[in-house]
Design an enzyme around this catalytic site. Structure first.
Site, PDB file in Angstrom:
ATOM      1  N   ARG A 244       0.822  -1.213   0.000  1.00  0.00           N
ATOM      2  CA  ARG A 244       0.000   0.000   0.000  1.00  0.00           C
ATOM      3  C   ARG A 244       0.852   1.258   0.000  1.00  0.00           C
ATOM      4  NH1 ARG A 244      -4.603  -2.830  -0.581  1.00  0.00           N
ATOM      5  NH2 ARG A 244      -5.396  -3.846   1.292  1.00  0.00           N
TER       6      ARG A 244
ATOM      7  N   HIS B 271     -10.876   1.079   0.372  1.00  0.00           N
ATOM      8  CA  HIS B 271     -10.775   1.548   1.753  1.00  0.00           C
ATOM      9  C   HIS B 271     -11.307   2.961   1.852  1.00  0.00           C
ATOM     10  CE1 HIS B 271      -7.884  -1.729   1.537  1.00  0.00           C
ATOM     11  NE2 HIS B 271      -7.977  -1.841   2.840  1.00  0.00           N
TER      12      HIS B 271
ATOM     13  N   LYS C 110     -13.246  -6.677  -1.612  1.00  0.00           N
ATOM     14  CA  LYS C 110     -13.042  -6.357  -0.197  1.00  0.00           C
ATOM     15  C   LYS C 110     -13.269  -4.867   0.067  1.00  0.00           C
ATOM     16  CE  LYS C 110      -9.642  -5.502   3.300  1.00  0.00           C
ATOM     17  NZ  LYS C 110      -8.247  -5.114   3.513  1.00  0.00           N
TER      18      LYS C 110
ATOM     19  N   ARG D 289     -15.819  -7.500  12.597  1.00  0.00           N
ATOM     20  CA  ARG D 289     -14.756  -8.468  12.314  1.00  0.00           C
ATOM     21  C   ARG D 289     -15.154  -9.853  12.799  1.00  0.00           C
ATOM     22  NH1 ARG D 289      -9.790  -5.644  11.450  1.00  0.00           N
ATOM     23  NH2 ARG D 289     -10.042  -3.417  11.733  1.00  0.00           N
TER      24      ARG D 289
ATOM     25  N   GLN E  68      -9.058  -3.811  15.892  1.00  0.00           N
ATOM     26  CA  GLN E  68      -8.541  -5.131  15.499  1.00  0.00           C
ATOM     27  C   GLN E  68      -8.653  -6.112  16.659  1.00  0.00           C
ATOM     28  OE1 GLN E  68      -4.575  -4.749  13.873  1.00  0.00           O
ATOM     29  NE2 GLN E  68      -5.390  -4.647  11.800  1.00  0.00           N
TER      30      GLN E  68
END
Lengths: 216, 216
Positions: A25, A83, A109, A150, A176
């Protein structure tokens, strides 16, 4: 790859069992890679047997569609990703983004930032709708309030999970969930008998292979 | 109370620490109580010190609004509930139902049946919207595909959790999550520092007090 020290050398010395998703990225997509040589390095990675998937940003795929077939020529499948680090698009816009990702890649995604809990529902709804259309989609709502997506995204059809390994403890992004905990949450919320074979290959106490860790 | 053998006698002998939510459903609301005397028995229960909440169906509250003040006179708070065992209403209809439940009671509770995963999102969205309006709402999507709403509803503002105790193993409804597991899931998905004091008072291996169990 943008956060690794010598990604290509590190891939050369990788002898683990698990296939790798390679990504590289630049700062627009939350990474550290310079634009110069960014895709060349990713392309070099895609030549490794151990690299099974390459994640390419939708914006990149759209601007340089010709590279996609070149990547496929290296026997990798394509995750096309979008994103949004500031907001979550409206439902219709998000659905259109997922459709476009699926047009270019094998897995679509999306990772968006929820400014309100209703945004997490937009994301889950879009994943469900795409899945019903036959798209292999994956998605997360980022940040603290999106954290639970998630864990339950799989119920709405999400095909990929993202979790830091134990050695990453200084690198956790907000929301996360570490691998062992994510695994337990997915296991606890599964409805059907879908196998977690791949995850079963990972021990809860797995650490990042030394050749893939960052220098201290 | 409709599933207990001698609910009033059993309440008399109850000496546990935990406050009780009393309910007495007839078959229209998923229970076994006959209409005759149903509310009288519930009213008798509400007189017990141990009974802190009484759950009364929205339809009952609407048809017999005068009983609500009588219940309040016994120093109980009111959960006004709506159940739909066949479907999940549209978002606007569900919001109106929650508003009505909140009009009559202290906690508005909805339990609906999802025929599709999108229905679980409608339920979670309605809980979030009601919570933002200042309503103390609670809700679950019933059945297997709604099961995860029991675990993450708290994120969207749901104020009540429902879980069978260990002794209830023959009485699990589809999608229900046993207490210990539900507690772990809620704990694992909590975002803020909200206390789980009440739940902390319950041991994971708690069993139904013998005076509240069904005869075999």
């Amino acid at each position: 790859m943008d956060k690794a020290d010598n990604p290509i050398e590190q891939l050369e010395s990788y002898d683990g069992e698990l296939p790798i998703v390679a990504t590289n990225r630049n700062q627009w997509f939350g990474g550290k890679a310079r634009d110069t040589g960014r895709l060349d390095t990713l392309f070099a990675a895609s030549r490794f047997e151990s690299v099974a998937y390459v994640d390419i940003e939708l914006e990149t795929a759209r601007a340089k569609e010709w590279i996609l077939e070149e990547f496929r020529g290296n026997d990798v499948r394509l995750i096309i990703s979008h994103h949004d680090f500031d907001a979550t698009p409206d439902r219709e816009v998000l659905a259109a983004i997922i459709d476009q990702c699926a047009h270019y890649g094998d897995i679509a995604k999306v990772a968006t930032y929820p400014t309100d809990l209703s945004d997490t529902l937009v994301l889950l709804g879009a994943l469900h709708e795409a899945t019903q259309k036959g798209i292999d989609a994956a998605g997360i709502a980022m940040g603290e309030i999106g954290s639970h997506t998630r864990a339950i995204g799989h119920i709405y059809g999400s095909k990929l999970g993202y979790a830091p390994l134990l050695d990453d403890h200084d690198e956790y992004a907000p929301g996360q969930i570490p691998l062992g905990k994510l695994r337990a949450l997915i296991e606890a919320t599964r409805v059907d008998g879908t196998s977690l074979e791949r995850i079963d290959a990972i021990e809860d106490d797995v650490t990042v292979p030394s050749e893939l860790t960052l220098p201290n």
